[in-house]
Write a protein that holds these residues in place. Structure first.
Motif, mmCIF file in Angstrom:
data_model
loop_
_atom_site.group_PDB
_atom_site.id
_atom_site.type_symbol
_atom_site.label_atom_id
_atom_site.label_comp_id
_atom_site.label_asym_id
_atom_site.label_seq_id
_atom_site.Cartn_x
_atom_site.Cartn_y
_atom_site.Cartn_z
ATOM 1 N N ASP A 103 0.832 -1.206 0.000
ATOM 2 C CA ASP A 103 0.000 0.000 0.000
ATOM 3 C C ASP A 103 0.866 1.257 0.000
ATOM 4 O OD1 ASP A 103 -2.278 -1.502 0.048
ATOM 5 O OD2 ASP A 103 -2.807 -1.052 2.125
ATOM 6 N N LEU A 104 0.371 2.304 -0.669
ATOM 7 C CA LEU A 104 1.041 3.590 -0.652
ATOM 8 C C LEU A 104 0.450 4.435 0.471
ATOM 9 C CD1 LEU A 104 1.310 4.497 -4.444
ATOM 10 C CD2 LEU A 104 3.114 3.720 -2.922
ATOM 11 N N VAL A 105 1.331 5.021 1.290
ATOM 12 C CA VAL A 105 0.901 5.833 2.425
ATOM 13 C C VAL A 105 1.717 7.119 2.456
ATOM 14 C CG1 VAL A 105 0.158 3.868 3.833
ATOM 15 C CG2 VAL A 105 2.502 4.690 4.008
ATOM 16 N N GLU A 106 1.232 8.075 3.254
ATOM 17 C CA GLU A 106 1.970 9.308 3.497
ATOM 18 C C GLU A 106 2.273 9.382 4.986
ATOM 19 O OE1 GLU A 106 1.293 14.119 3.393
ATOM 20 O OE2 GLU A 106 0.079 12.862 2.077
ATOM 21 N N VAL A 107 3.492 9.746 5.327
ATOM 22 C CA VAL A 107 3.900 9.872 6.720
ATOM 23 C C VAL A 107 3.372 11.220 7.234
ATOM 24 C CG1 VAL A 107 5.840 9.863 8.324
ATOM 25 C CG2 VAL A 107 5.954 8.495 6.251
ATOM 26 N N THR A 108 2.668 11.203 8.379
ATOM 27 C CA THR A 108 2.017 12.420 8.869
ATOM 28 C C THR A 108 2.796 13.139 9.957
ATOM 29 O OG1 THR A 108 0.733 11.128 10.450
ATOM 30 C CG2 THR A 108 -0.287 11.571 8.305
ATOM 31 N N SER A 109 3.809 12.515 10.559
ATOM 32 C CA SER A 109 4.601 13.209 11.567
ATOM 33 C C SER A 109 5.980 12.570 11.666
ATOM 34 C CB SER A 109 3.902 13.184 12.925
ATOM 35 O OG SER A 109 3.787 11.868 13.391
ATOM 36 N N GLY A 110 6.864 13.254 12.355
ATOM 37 C CA GLY A 110 8.225 12.760 12.499
ATOM 38 C C GLY A 110 9.129 13.357 11.430
ATOM 39 N N PRO A 111 10.361 12.878 11.343
ATOM 40 C CA PRO A 111 11.318 13.463 10.402
ATOM 41 C C PRO A 111 10.968 13.214 8.934
ATOM 42 C CG PRO A 111 12.266 11.561 11.513
ATOM 43 C CD PRO A 111 10.961 11.845 12.172
ATOM 44 N N PHE A 112 10.127 12.232 8.657
ATOM 45 C CA PHE A 112 9.751 11.917 7.275
ATOM 46 C C PHE A 112 8.370 12.452 6.921
ATOM 47 C CE2 PHE A 112 12.631 8.580 8.779
ATOM 48 C CZ PHE A 112 13.675 8.767 7.899
#
Length: 152
Positions: free
Chosen positions: A101-110
């Motif tokens: 699955d393709l996801v987007e990182v919502t917090s943190g360094p990425f």
């Protein structure tokens, strides 16, 4: 016939980090004085500086907690039952993601970067991602609540 139990939740302010010690001292005082009007003592795991008592009235809470070390005071009003349920119930959410699955990182360094799910560790509530916007293969492990699905 037993009288119906009427209770409310009251918050006691305590020194941060001393919640369990205060709860144990309150429990000991309840047992020693044979007080029947306190029904439960709650130490919320993610709330620092508060112990919640389920009791028949605020006068009972003040009677029990007054004079105990690390007790800083009493909050005015009641703690709602719905808030208590959030503290004590564990909500298990099945992972909505699967490998690929393709996801987007919502917090943190990425944060803001798109990634592909490599695997999901349900026991730890973590997901291993392959960051797509990196110039070299980069795998990172992040908590599952820090990712969201990419809109298609």
């Amino acid at each position: 016939m037993e009288k119906p139990r009427f209770s409310n939740y009251y918050a006691v302010r305590v020194t941060g980090g001393q919640e369990i010690n205060v709860a144990l001292m309150i429990e000991e005082r309840i047992k020693t004085n044979n007080i029947k009007e306190v029904y439960s003592i709650i130490v919320p795991p993610n709330v620092k500086g508060y112990v919640i008592l389920e009791a028949s009235g605020p006068h009972i809470v003040k009677l029990i907690a007054t004079g105990i070390r690390h007790v800083r005071g009493f909050t005015h009003g009641l703690v709602q039952r719905e808030d208590i349920v959030k503290f004590v119930s564990k909500i298990t959410v099945a992972p909505a993601y699967k490998a690929g699955d393709l996801v987007e990182v919502t917090s943190g360094p990425f944060r803001g970067m798109q990634a592909q799910v490599v695997r999901i560790d349900s026991a730890k509530n973590e997901v291993v991602l392959n960051i797509l916007e990196s110039s070299f293969p980069l795998q990172v492990t992040v908590p599952i609540d820090q990712v969201k699905p990419v809109k298609k």
